[in-house]
Design a protein around this motif. Structure first.
Motif, PDB file in Angstrom:
ATOM      1  N   GLU A 132      -7.960 -10.249 -10.264  1.00  0.00           N
ATOM      2  CA  GLU A 132      -7.711 -11.576  -9.710  1.00  0.00           C
ATOM      3  C   GLU A 132      -6.999 -12.453 -10.731  1.00  0.00           C
ATOM      4  O   GLU A 132      -7.399 -12.532 -11.883  1.00  0.00           O
ATOM      5  N   GLY A 133      -5.924 -13.111 -10.281  1.00  0.00           N
ATOM      6  CA  GLY A 133      -5.228 -14.054 -11.145  1.00  0.00           C
ATOM      7  C   GLY A 133      -3.727 -14.023 -10.922  1.00  0.00           C
ATOM      8  O   GLY A 133      -3.177 -13.048 -10.415  1.00  0.00           O
ATOM      9  N   GLU A 134      -3.068 -15.098 -11.307  1.00  0.00           N
ATOM     10  CA  GLU A 134      -1.607 -15.160 -11.200  1.00  0.00           C
ATOM     11  C   GLU A 134      -1.001 -14.049 -12.043  1.00  0.00           C
ATOM     12  O   GLU A 134      -1.433 -13.801 -13.162  1.00  0.00           O
ATOM     13  N   GLY A 135      -0.006 -13.377 -11.496  1.00  0.00           N
ATOM     14  CA  GLY A 135       0.650 -12.290 -12.211  1.00  0.00           C
ATOM     15  C   GLY A 135      -0.151 -11.000 -12.178  1.00  0.00           C
ATOM     16  O   GLY A 135       0.218 -10.037 -12.844  1.00  0.00           O
ATOM     17  N   LEU A 136      -1.232 -10.968 -11.407  1.00  0.00           N
ATOM     18  CA  LEU A 136      -2.041  -9.755 -11.313  1.00  0.00           C
ATOM     19  C   LEU A 136      -1.958  -9.222  -9.876  1.00  0.00           C
ATOM     20  O   LEU A 136      -0.895  -9.243  -9.288  1.00  0.00           O
ATOM     21  N   SER A 137      -3.053  -8.725  -9.295  1.00  0.00           N
ATOM     22  CA  SER A 137      -2.944  -8.107  -7.966  1.00  0.00           C
ATOM     23  C   SER A 137      -3.185  -9.073  -6.816  1.00  0.00           C
ATOM     24  O   SER A 137      -2.708  -8.852  -5.708  1.00  0.00           O
ATOM     25  N   HIS A 138      -3.946 -10.148  -7.068  1.00  0.00           N
ATOM     26  CA  HIS A 138      -4.256 -11.084  -5.989  1.00  0.00           C
ATOM     27  C   HIS A 138      -4.830 -12.375  -6.565  1.00  0.00           C
ATOM     28  O   HIS A 138      -5.261 -12.420  -7.715  1.00  0.00           O
ATOM     29  N   THR A 139      -4.803 -13.412  -5.742  1.00  0.00           N
ATOM     30  CA  THR A 139      -5.492 -14.656  -6.067  1.00  0.00           C
ATOM     31  C   THR A 139      -6.463 -14.954  -4.929  1.00  0.00           C
ATOM     32  O   THR A 139      -6.334 -14.411  -3.836  1.00  0.00           O
ATOM     33  N   VAL A 140      -7.423 -15.809  -5.221  1.00  0.00           N
ATOM     34  CA  VAL A 140      -8.423 -16.188  -4.224  1.00  0.00           C
ATOM     35  C   VAL A 140      -8.428 -17.707  -4.114  1.00  0.00           C
ATOM     36  O   VAL A 140      -8.441 -18.414  -5.123  1.00  0.00           O
ATOM     37  N   SER A 141      -8.391 -18.202  -2.877  1.00  0.00           N
ATOM     38  CA  SER A 141      -8.458 -19.638  -2.640  1.00  0.00           C
ATOM     39  C   SER A 141      -9.471 -19.896  -1.533  1.00  0.00           C
ATOM     40  O   SER A 141     -10.081 -18.966  -1.008  1.00  0.00           O
ATOM     41  N   THR A 152      -8.850 -20.432   1.369  1.00  0.00           N
ATOM     42  CA  THR A 152      -8.384 -19.826   2.617  1.00  0.00           C
ATOM     43  C   THR A 152      -8.400 -18.300   2.568  1.00  0.00           C
ATOM     44  O   THR A 152      -7.977 -17.654   3.521  1.00  0.00           O
ATOM     45  N   GLY A 153      -8.873 -17.727   1.464  1.00  0.00           N
ATOM     46  CA  GLY A 153      -9.015 -16.268   1.396  1.00  0.00           C
ATOM     47  C   GLY A 153      -8.270 -15.638   0.240  1.00  0.00           C
ATOM     48  O   GLY A 153      -7.875 -16.299  -0.719  1.00  0.00           O
ATOM     49  N   ILE A 154      -8.067 -14.324   0.364  1.00  0.00           N
ATOM     50  CA  ILE A 154      -7.389 -13.528  -0.661  1.00  0.00           C
ATOM     51  C   ILE A 154      -5.896 -13.507  -0.373  1.00  0.00           C
ATOM     52  O   ILE A 154      -5.471 -13.321   0.775  1.00  0.00           O
ATOM     53  N   ARG A 196      -3.810  -4.321   2.797  1.00  0.00           N
ATOM     54  CA  ARG A 196      -3.096  -5.491   3.332  1.00  0.00           C
ATOM     55  C   ARG A 196      -3.393  -6.729   2.512  1.00  0.00           C
ATOM     56  O   ARG A 196      -2.489  -7.501   2.173  1.00  0.00           O
ATOM     57  N   GLN A 197      -4.666  -6.951   2.173  1.00  0.00           N
ATOM     58  CA  GLN A 197      -5.032  -8.134   1.384  1.00  0.00           C
ATOM     59  C   GLN A 197      -4.375  -8.127   0.011  1.00  0.00           C
ATOM     60  O   GLN A 197      -4.111  -9.188  -0.551  1.00  0.00           O
ATOM     61  N   LEU A 198      -4.109  -6.947  -0.517  1.00  0.00           N
ATOM     62  CA  LEU A 198      -3.443  -6.852  -1.818  1.00  0.00           C
ATOM     63  C   LEU A 198      -1.938  -7.092  -1.715  1.00  0.00           C
ATOM     64  O   LEU A 198      -1.262  -7.200  -2.730  1.00  0.00           O
ATOM     65  N   GLY A 199      -1.426  -7.169  -0.492  1.00  0.00           N
ATOM     66  CA  GLY A 199      -0.008  -7.456  -0.296  1.00  0.00           C
ATOM     67  C   GLY A 199       0.839  -6.238   0.003  1.00  0.00           C
ATOM     68  O   GLY A 199       2.065  -6.355   0.156  1.00  0.00           O
ATOM     69  N   MET A 200       0.223  -5.067   0.077  1.00  0.00           N
ATOM     70  CA  MET A 200       0.988  -3.848   0.358  1.00  0.00           C
ATOM     71  C   MET A 200       1.396  -3.823   1.825  1.00  0.00           C
ATOM     72  O   MET A 200       0.599  -4.081   2.706  1.00  0.00           O
TER      73      MET A 200
END
Length: 194
Positions: free
Chosen positions: A104-113, A115-117, A158-162
């Motif tokens: 989790e984090g900017e420049g990594l695999s995902h962020t969390v807010s 509104t979700g992942i 999907r949540q990871l952006g793939m």
């Protein structure tokens, strides 16, 4: 790098290993650059320890393989997972790979807010999940909860952006004939991975 293969099986004489071999032949024939993460052979530890978990929300790790694997996934346009299904889902080794490597984090695999992942692995245009099991695909889908499709492919990846997620399954492996296995391996060797 073009394609990343995440291979999750401990036995080099398994049908999954034969699938891995045919996938590499297909990619070579397509003149694709690829790299293999062999989770068992590389000694990946899928278990969180206290220090790894403490570093999670900072996007940190003390495991050099975690850093290496995340960098590889961030630079791939195609990811191919090759794994058996055990008890209707992915093995603990692959689950631990997702748990530990997806940071989790900017420049990594995902962020969390609130509104979700929000997936950051938009570089992955196509994700393929090649599975084997003693159960046929219809049983996994309609009688066993469809965990691989509903959870791993349609939610986690999907949540990871793939994007462009595909599932290829070889079921009834225990009682499969040589001819049926060869037919499937020939199909994989000729498969056009995007």
């Amino acid at each position: 790098m073009d394609t990343l293969i995440v291979y999750c099986h401990p036995y080099e004489k398994s049908f999954n290993h034969a699938i891995l071999t045919k996938v590499t032949v297909a990619l070579t024939n397509q003149k694709r650059n690829y790299q293999i993460i062999d989770l068992y052979n590389e000694g990946f530890n899928p278990i969180y320890d206290q220090e790894e978990l403490r570093l999670f929300h900072e996007g940190g790790t003390h495991d050099p393989l975690v850093k290496k694997y995340l960098t590889l996934i961030q630079t791939a346009s195609t990811v191919i997972f090759i794994t058996p299904l055990w008890w209707n889902s992915i093995p603990a080794m692959l689950k631990g790979f997702i748990d530990k490597v997806m940071k989790e984090g900017e420049g990594l695999s995902h962020t969390v807010s609130s509104t979700g992942i929000h997936g950051k692995l938009n570089n992955v245009k196509h994700a393929y999940v090649l599975t084997t099991s003693t159960s046929p695909k219809f049983y996994l889908r309609f009688f066993a909860g469809n965990a691989i499709k509903k959870v791993f492919i349609n939610q986690t990846l999907r949540q990871l952006g793939m994007r462009g997620r595909h599932w290829l399954h070889f079921g009834k492996i225990t009682n499969s004939s040589y001819a049926r296995r060869k037919q499937y391996l020939d199909k994989i060797e000729g498969y056009r991975f995007k």
